[in-house]
Design an enzyme around this catalytic site. Sequence first.
Site, PDB file in Angstrom:
ATOM      1  N   GLY A  17       0.769  -1.247   0.000  1.00  0.00           N
ATOM      2  CA  GLY A  17       0.000   0.000   0.000  1.00  0.00           C
ATOM      3  C   GLY A  17       0.793   1.288   0.000  1.00  0.00           C
ATOM      4  O   GLY A  17       1.707   1.493  -0.808  1.00  0.00           O
ATOM      5  N   TYR A 147     -10.223   2.428  16.006  1.00  0.00           N
ATOM      6  CA  TYR A 147      -9.295   2.828  14.935  1.00  0.00           C
ATOM      7  C   TYR A 147      -9.210   4.357  14.908  1.00  0.00           C
ATOM      8  O   TYR A 147      -8.107   4.926  14.848  1.00  0.00           O
ATOM      9  CB  TYR A 147      -9.747   2.280  13.575  1.00  0.00           C
ATOM     10  CG  TYR A 147      -8.878   2.793  12.449  1.00  0.00           C
ATOM     11  CD1 TYR A 147      -7.539   2.405  12.338  1.00  0.00           C
ATOM     12  CD2 TYR A 147      -9.371   3.701  11.511  1.00  0.00           C
ATOM     13  CE1 TYR A 147      -6.728   2.894  11.327  1.00  0.00           C
ATOM     14  CE2 TYR A 147      -8.564   4.197  10.492  1.00  0.00           C
ATOM     15  CZ  TYR A 147      -7.248   3.787  10.407  1.00  0.00           C
ATOM     16  OH  TYR A 147      -6.433   4.291   9.403  1.00  0.00           O
ATOM     17  N   THR A 182      -6.017   0.048  -0.915  1.00  0.00           N
ATOM     18  CA  THR A 182      -4.845  -0.755  -0.510  1.00  0.00           C
ATOM     19  C   THR A 182      -5.366  -2.065   0.083  1.00  0.00           C
ATOM     20  O   THR A 182      -6.556  -2.371  -0.012  1.00  0.00           O
ATOM     21  CB  THR A 182      -4.020  -0.019   0.571  1.00  0.00           C
ATOM     22  OG1 THR A 182      -4.825   0.066   1.756  1.00  0.00           O
ATOM     23  CG2 THR A 182      -3.589   1.362   0.147  1.00  0.00           C
TER      24      THR A 182
END
Length: 248
Positions: A17, A147, A182
């Site tokens: 990525g 996250y 990605t």
Amino acid sequence: MQDLKQRSALVTGASAGIGRAIATRLSQAGAHVVLAARRKERLEALQAELPGSEVMQLDVRDRKGVEAALSGRKFDIAVLNAGMARGVAAIQDGKLEDWDEMLDTNVRGLLAVLRTVLPGMLERESGDLLLLGSVAGRQVYPGGNIYCATKHAVRAIYEALRLDAGGKGVRFTTIDPGIVETEFSEVRFSGDREAAAAVYSDLRSLQPGDVADAALFALTRPAHVNIGEIVLWPTDQGSTRDVHRGRA
Ligand SMILES: NC(=O)c1ccc[n+]([C@@H]2O[C@H](COP(=O)([O-])OP(=O)(O)OC[C@H]3O[C@@H](n4cnc5c(N)ncnc54)[C@H](OP(=O)(O)O)[C@@H]3O)[C@@H](O)[C@H]2O)c1
């Protein structure tokens, strides 16, 4: 413009990525790039494409391993990119082990690398520390909870760097992208390729090279110019919650 020829650059998360794209651009610009990540075979395949680069098998969560691999090394540029998300469960349903994995990688792992490479930069009064944040460090979205918390932490760390370590010749940059196509979503959905593909489906997502362009722009400015924060959205993403599909 600063010339990157012969500069030494560490890139964490170089096996895929965004990290892979940044490492490639840095190498093409003449830097000596250290490719760090866990998957050695991926790094070796990339090394074969990038003359003068070096493979460093590294799990950023392994604090002792990070210290052993990095202490005493001199880096002009450090790109702290290794990161991941696991799951999209609501916070009340989240798994503690998923939260630990994200906190250990995105926050503790980033800090372990930062703490090892920053003192040398400050001693030499030069260097670039580039953090991979996210728009998730600016806006929380449903299911993003921990996250987003890790990326808010990255943003706080970036601001702390400017305050605590500013004025000593070292530049600090955070790049905060929206959706980039990605392997990130494949990791987030633990290998569920269909769920991962849906994230990018019918959407003109950012590509890793777009983020690498931004990184190279920041890194090649004259020494007195510090591009601090770069927020990079896909044109078709209005916020972390507003994604306009159907224009791909
Ligand atoms: N994709 C997006 O939409 C997006 C948006 C905003 C920000 N970001 C951020 O961009 C960064 C790169 O993500 P990406 O999209 O390029 O994801 P990716 O394709 O999954 O790449 C993640 C990279 O991080 C490495 N990594 C993960 N855990 C690691 C660990 N414990 N130790 C060392 N390396 C580790 C992986 O390598 P190994 O598995 O080989 O270790 C891989 O090279 C992350 O910080 C992510 O949060 C991504």
